[in-house]
Design a protein around this motif. Structure first.
Motif, PDB file in Angstrom:
ATOM      1  N   LEU A 115       0.925  -1.137  -0.069  1.00 44.77           N
ATOM      2  CA  LEU A 115       0.069   0.127   0.109  1.00 44.77           C
ATOM      3  C   LEU A 115       0.833   1.217   0.193  1.00 44.77           C
ATOM      4  O   LEU A 115       0.461   2.231  -0.477  1.00 44.77           O
ATOM      5  CB  LEU A 115      -1.013   0.299   1.127  1.00 44.77           C
ATOM      6  CG  LEU A 115      -2.103  -1.115   1.047  1.00 44.77           C
ATOM      7  CD1 LEU A 115      -2.936  -1.021   2.426  1.00 44.77           C
ATOM      8  CD2 LEU A 115      -2.915  -1.065  -0.129  1.00 44.77           C
ATOM      9  N   ASP A 116       2.311   1.296   0.601  1.00 43.64           N
ATOM     10  CA  ASP A 116       3.225   2.295   0.460  1.00 43.64           C
ATOM     11  C   ASP A 116       3.358   2.646  -1.064  1.00 43.64           C
ATOM     12  O   ASP A 116       3.480   3.719  -1.418  1.00 43.64           O
ATOM     13  CB  ASP A 116       4.355   2.055   1.284  1.00 43.64           C
ATOM     14  CG  ASP A 116       4.048   2.126   2.740  1.00 43.64           C
ATOM     15  OD1 ASP A 116       3.055   2.831   3.217  1.00 43.64           O
ATOM     16  OD2 ASP A 116       4.704   1.714   3.451  1.00 43.64           O
ATOM     17  N   ILE A 117       3.421   1.164  -1.728  1.00 47.18           N
ATOM     18  CA  ILE A 117       3.826   1.481  -3.200  1.00 47.18           C
ATOM     19  C   ILE A 117       2.929   2.220  -3.972  1.00 47.18           C
ATOM     20  O   ILE A 117       3.004   3.099  -4.729  1.00 47.18           O
ATOM     21  CB  ILE A 117       4.240   0.142  -3.743  1.00 47.18           C
ATOM     22  CG1 ILE A 117       5.590  -0.318  -2.944  1.00 47.18           C
ATOM     23  CG2 ILE A 117       4.618   0.241  -5.319  1.00 47.18           C
ATOM     24  CD1 ILE A 117       5.872  -1.747  -3.575  1.00 47.18           C
ATOM     25  N   ALA A 118       1.653   1.892  -3.543  1.00 51.95           N
ATOM     26  CA  ALA A 118       0.477   2.174  -4.035  1.00 51.95           C
ATOM     27  C   ALA A 118       0.361   3.659  -4.099  1.00 51.95           C
ATOM     28  O   ALA A 118      -0.135   4.319  -4.995  1.00 51.95           O
ATOM     29  CB  ALA A 118      -0.903   1.406  -3.648  1.00 51.95           C
ATOM     30  N   SER A 119       0.586   4.107  -2.877  1.00 44.67           N
ATOM     31  CA  SER A 119       0.497   5.483  -2.326  1.00 44.67           C
ATOM     32  C   SER A 119       1.334   6.333  -3.356  1.00 44.67           C
ATOM     33  O   SER A 119       1.067   7.576  -3.426  1.00 44.67           O
ATOM     34  CB  SER A 119       0.807   5.684  -1.130  1.00 44.67           C
ATOM     35  OG  SER A 119       0.857   7.157  -0.642  1.00 44.67           O
ATOM     36  N   PHE A 120       2.559   5.905  -3.442  1.00 49.27           N
ATOM     37  CA  PHE A 120       3.531   6.857  -4.247  1.00 49.27           C
ATOM     38  C   PHE A 120       3.010   6.932  -5.562  1.00 49.27           C
ATOM     39  O   PHE A 120       3.055   7.883  -6.012  1.00 49.27           O
ATOM     40  CB  PHE A 120       4.942   5.973  -4.309  1.00 49.27           C
ATOM     41  CG  PHE A 120       5.948   6.517  -5.099  1.00 49.27           C
ATOM     42  CD1 PHE A 120       6.781   7.635  -4.627  1.00 49.27           C
ATOM     43  CD2 PHE A 120       5.913   6.238  -6.408  1.00 49.27           C
ATOM     44  CE1 PHE A 120       7.795   8.288  -5.353  1.00 49.27           C
ATOM     45  CE2 PHE A 120       6.979   6.808  -7.330  1.00 49.27           C
ATOM     46  CZ  PHE A 120       7.860   7.865  -6.852  1.00 49.27           C
ATOM     47  N   ILE A 121       2.633   5.676  -6.194  1.00 47.47           N
ATOM     48  CA  ILE A 121       2.099   5.901  -7.650  1.00 47.47           C
ATOM     49  C   ILE A 121       0.997   6.720  -7.672  1.00 47.47           C
ATOM     50  O   ILE A 121       0.865   7.428  -8.820  1.00 47.47           O
ATOM     51  CB  ILE A 121       1.688   4.450  -8.082  1.00 47.47           C
ATOM     52  CG1 ILE A 121       3.032   3.547  -8.159  1.00 47.47           C
ATOM     53  CG2 ILE A 121       0.996   4.336  -9.373  1.00 47.47           C
ATOM     54  CD1 ILE A 121       2.749   1.964  -8.192  1.00 47.47           C
ATOM     55  N   GLU A 122      -0.101   6.507  -6.668  1.00 45.29           N
ATOM     56  CA  GLU A 122      -1.211   7.451  -6.844  1.00 45.29           C
ATOM     57  C   GLU A 122      -0.770   8.708  -6.569  1.00 45.29           C
ATOM     58  O   GLU A 122      -1.457   9.892  -7.375  1.00 45.29           O
ATOM     59  CB  GLU A 122      -1.950   7.137  -5.654  1.00 45.29           C
ATOM     60  CG  GLU A 122      -3.503   7.698  -5.494  1.00 45.29           C
ATOM     61  CD  GLU A 122      -3.417   8.996  -4.669  1.00 45.29           C
ATOM     62  OE1 GLU A 122      -4.122   9.815  -4.911  1.00 45.29           O
ATOM     63  OE2 GLU A 122      -2.799   8.990  -3.758  1.00 45.29           O
ATOM     64  N   LYS A 123       0.298   9.223  -5.910  1.00 43.28           N
ATOM     65  CA  LYS A 123       0.254  10.683  -5.945  1.00 43.28           C
ATOM     66  C   LYS A 123       1.017  11.184  -7.022  1.00 43.28           C
ATOM     67  O   LYS A 123       0.771  12.289  -7.360  1.00 43.28           O
ATOM     68  CB  LYS A 123       1.577  10.832  -4.595  1.00 43.28           C
ATOM     69  CG  LYS A 123       0.733  10.690  -3.231  1.00 43.28           C
ATOM     70  CD  LYS A 123       1.913  10.866  -2.127  1.00 43.28           C
ATOM     71  CE  LYS A 123       1.364  10.701  -0.691  1.00 43.28           C
ATOM     72  NZ  LYS A 123       2.401  10.590   0.511  1.00 43.28           N
ATOM     73  N   ARG A 124       1.991  10.255  -7.859  1.00 39.41           N
ATOM     74  CA  ARG A 124       2.275  10.875  -8.954  1.00 39.41           C
ATOM     75  C   ARG A 124       1.574  10.829  -9.927  1.00 39.41           C
ATOM     76  O   ARG A 124       1.397  11.904 -10.869  1.00 39.41           O
ATOM     77  CB  ARG A 124       3.316   9.455  -9.648  1.00 39.41           C
ATOM     78  CG  ARG A 124       4.672   9.372  -8.677  1.00 39.41           C
ATOM     79  CD  ARG A 124       5.597  10.655  -8.767  1.00 39.41           C
ATOM     80  NE  ARG A 124       6.208  10.468 -10.060  1.00 39.41           N
ATOM     81  CZ  ARG A 124       7.140  11.630 -10.169  1.00 39.41           C
ATOM     82  NH1 ARG A 124       7.383  12.459  -9.418  1.00 39.41           N
ATOM     83  NH2 ARG A 124       7.765  11.747 -11.351  1.00 39.41           N
ATOM     84  N   ILE A 125       0.168  10.150 -10.222  1.00 46.37           N
ATOM     85  CA  ILE A 125      -0.879  10.197 -10.946  1.00 46.37           C
ATOM     86  C   ILE A 125      -1.769  11.635 -10.729  1.00 46.37           C
ATOM     87  O   ILE A 125      -2.230  12.187 -11.630  1.00 46.37           O
ATOM     88  CB  ILE A 125      -1.755   9.055 -10.953  1.00 46.37           C
ATOM     89  CG1 ILE A 125      -1.081   7.720 -11.545  1.00 46.37           C
ATOM     90  CG2 ILE A 125      -3.091   9.171 -11.671  1.00 46.37           C
ATOM     91  CD1 ILE A 125      -1.729   6.382 -11.171  1.00 46.37           C
ATOM     92  N   GLN A 126      -1.871  11.636  -9.374  1.00 40.64           N
ATOM     93  CA  GLN A 126      -2.675  12.720  -9.164  1.00 40.64           C
ATOM     94  C   GLN A 126      -2.092  14.274  -9.590  1.00 40.64           C
ATOM     95  O   GLN A 126      -2.732  15.224  -9.700  1.00 40.64           O
ATOM     96  CB  GLN A 126      -3.155  12.642  -7.518  1.00 40.64           C
ATOM     97  CG  GLN A 126      -3.724  11.806  -7.093  1.00 40.64           C
ATOM     98  CD  GLN A 126      -5.323  11.713  -7.594  1.00 40.64           C
ATOM     99  OE1 GLN A 126      -5.537  12.509  -8.416  1.00 40.64           O
ATOM    100  NE2 GLN A 126      -6.298  10.975  -6.997  1.00 40.64           N
ATOM    101  N   ALA A 127      -0.590  14.319  -9.629  1.00 38.69           N
ATOM    102  CA  ALA A 127       0.205  15.355  -9.962  1.00 38.69           C
ATOM    103  C   ALA A 127       0.510  15.260 -11.601  1.00 38.69           C
ATOM    104  O   ALA A 127       0.819  16.244 -11.981  1.00 38.69           O
ATOM    105  CB  ALA A 127       1.459  15.210  -9.182  1.00 38.69           C
ATOM    106  N   GLY A 128      -0.330  14.621 -12.145  1.00 37.25           N
ATOM    107  CA  GLY A 128      -0.399  14.575 -13.379  1.00 37.25           C
ATOM    108  C   GLY A 128       0.800  14.123 -14.310  1.00 37.25           C
ATOM    109  O   GLY A 128       1.263  14.347 -15.420  1.00 37.25           O
TER     110      GLY A 128
END
Length: 222
Positions: A41-54
């Protein structure tokens, strides 16, 4: 060069019968709990933040020889990200350069990837296709300083304990995390070789399914 087995292609949702049969098992990761799940879930959080930042998330899987686990992780990461509709680029590397081990290629081919081999100057590169309209995933052994790798802001996932201990810092990584898997090389040349590689491959795939399921849930939220 080696003799390829009969090719089976992972083509988006038009999956061949035996891949359709194996996919539910790969996507069912209910058995992953505790610290392991929290790491995913930590890995998912990193990926999600990159996506949300475009931005496109870049994930680099690191092991010592870049010959087995990191290669399988790169292939599954690319394929499952596409399955879940996640914008991501997957890479692999090692603290040493060796070669992609042939049991890895056989294992991924059995899982449904179509494989082509390219040889140049004595080195093999394997190009894996998992969709009719998608770019292939290229697997070859390389070191951390290879120019094909992202230079900054990427996620470094350490998939073996030796590399994790040898490289406490990865230059340019935006985040570094340890996610070790069993090394299947203990079964090389034995009757259990195929089963050992399949076991590790499925564990990697299931783990990454947890990651992308979590990312998908997060990016759908308002």
């Amino acid at each position: 060069m080696f003799a390829f087995k009969t090719a089976i292609t992972f083509i988006n949702m038009s999956l061949l019968p035996h891949f359709k049969q194996s996919l539910p098992e790969i996507l069912d990761a209910k058995g992953i709990h505790g610290d392991r799940r929290r790491t995913l879930l930590d890995i998912a959080s990193f990926i999600e933040k990159r996506i949300q930042a475009g931005k496109v998330a870049e994930v680099v899987f690191v092991c010592t020889h870049n010959s087995r686990r990191s290669q399988m992780a790169q292939a599954w990461c690319a394929a499952l990200a596409e399955h879940y509709g996640i914008r991501l680029k997957a890479y692999s590397t090692g603290t040493e350069k060796t070669e992609v081990k042939i049991p890895v290629i056989y294992c991924l081919q059995d899982a449904g990837f179509e494989v082509e081999e390219e040889r140049s100057e004595g080195e093999s590169r394997f190009h894996l296709t998992y969709g009719s309209d998608r770019e292939s995933v290229s697997l070859w052994s390389k070191k951390l300083d290879d120019p094909s790798l992202p230079q900054s802001g990427f996620l470094a996932v350490m998939v073996c304990t030796d590399a994790d201990e040898a490289c406490p810092n990865i230059d340019g990584a935006g985040y570094r995390i340890s996610l070790p898997f069993e090394d299947p090389r203990h079964a090389d040349g034995t009757d259990n070789e195929a089963a050992a590689y399949e076991k590790v491959s499925k564990e990697i795939a299931k783990s990454l399914s947890v990651v992308f399921q979590a990312v998908k849930q997060q990016v759908k939220r308002p």
